[in-house]
Design a protein around this motif. Structure first.
Motif, PDB file in Angstrom:
ATOM      1  N   PRO A  59       0.747  -1.350  -0.096  1.00  0.00           N
ATOM      2  CA  PRO A  59      -0.122  -0.049  -0.012  1.00  0.00           C
ATOM      3  C   PRO A  59       0.901   1.236  -0.086  1.00  0.00           C
ATOM      4  O   PRO A  59       0.397   2.282  -0.530  1.00  0.00           O
ATOM      5  CB  PRO A  59      -0.977  -0.164   1.215  1.00  0.00           C
ATOM      6  N   ALA A  60       2.137   1.180   0.455  1.00  0.00           N
ATOM      7  CA  ALA A  60       2.931   2.423   0.632  1.00  0.00           C
ATOM      8  C   ALA A  60       3.373   2.730  -0.666  1.00  0.00           C
ATOM      9  O   ALA A  60       3.244   4.035  -1.309  1.00  0.00           O
ATOM     10  CB  ALA A  60       4.251   2.196   1.527  1.00  0.00           C
ATOM     11  N   ASP A  63       0.321   4.150  -2.818  1.00  0.00           N
ATOM     12  CA  ASP A  63       0.171   5.553  -2.282  1.00  0.00           C
ATOM     13  C   ASP A  63       1.338   6.445  -2.703  1.00  0.00           C
ATOM     14  O   ASP A  63       0.886   7.675  -3.210  1.00  0.00           O
ATOM     15  CB  ASP A  63       0.251   5.504  -0.660  1.00  0.00           C
ATOM     16  N   SER A  66       0.470   7.182  -6.258  1.00  0.00           N
ATOM     17  CA  SER A  66      -0.888   8.035  -6.479  1.00  0.00           C
ATOM     18  C   SER A  66      -0.572   9.386  -6.171  1.00  0.00           C
ATOM     19  O   SER A  66      -1.040  10.239  -6.764  1.00  0.00           O
ATOM     20  CB  SER A  66      -1.802   7.297  -5.201  1.00  0.00           C
ATOM     21  N   ARG A  67       0.247   9.562  -5.207  1.00  0.00           N
ATOM     22  CA  ARG A  67       0.733  10.974  -4.850  1.00  0.00           C
ATOM     23  C   ARG A  67       1.532  11.648  -5.824  1.00  0.00           C
ATOM     24  O   ARG A  67       1.389  12.780  -6.244  1.00  0.00           O
ATOM     25  CB  ARG A  67       1.509  10.969  -3.490  1.00  0.00           C
TER      26      ARG A  67
END
Length: 151
Positions: A59-60, A63, A66-67
């Protein structure tokens, strides 16, 4: 004659064995082919293994991606507005590109001229010895210089 009869017997026996194999394996081969086709169709409709692996990804990392994508999109909107660059910005970018191209063309022209001058001088200098040897071949009499020539 004996050989022809044995070939005929062999061909009859092989033909008979082929027909027996076809009759025995025909329907089963068809069934096997149908089952294989059905299994491959089912396998083709399954989601790929990587899709499940991507769903279980870190997930990191997701993320972070995504960022980064969001930041890139926000930067593009800040630079070009919501609907992309305006006509004035497009014209300014095209003018900048044209000016860069003209500068590159000028630089290439100057390099080409200097290369042409160098090649011309090099050609003249390297052809001087050949011209001198041709001059000697037609102007100097071999008997005057003590050479007998090829005769």
């Amino acid at each position: 004659p004996g050989c022809a009869q044995s070939v005929t017997v062999v061909s009859r026996s092989s033909r008979a064995s082929l027909e027996r194999l076809r009759s025995r394996s025909g329907p089963s081969t068809m069934r096997l082919l149908s089952v294989a086709l059905a299994l491959s169709s089912v396998a083709a409709l399954q989601p790929p293994a990587r899709a499940t692996a991507a769903a279980k990804a870190n997930p990191a990392a997701v993320d972070l991606y995504s960022r980064a994508t969001t930041a890139s999109a926000a930067r593009d909107v800040a630079l070009y507005g919501l609907f992309g660059p305006s006509e004035a910005e497009k014209r300014a970018e095209q003018a900048r590109l044209d000016a860069e191209q003209e500068a590159l063309n000028e630089r290439f022209r100057k390099e080409s001229e200097s290369d042409f001058a160098f090649m011309s001088v090099f050609g003249v200098v390297t052809s001087l010895p050949i011209v001198y040897l041709i001059y000697l071949a037609f102007q100097v009499d071999p008997e005057e210089v003590g050479a007998g020539g090829i005769y």
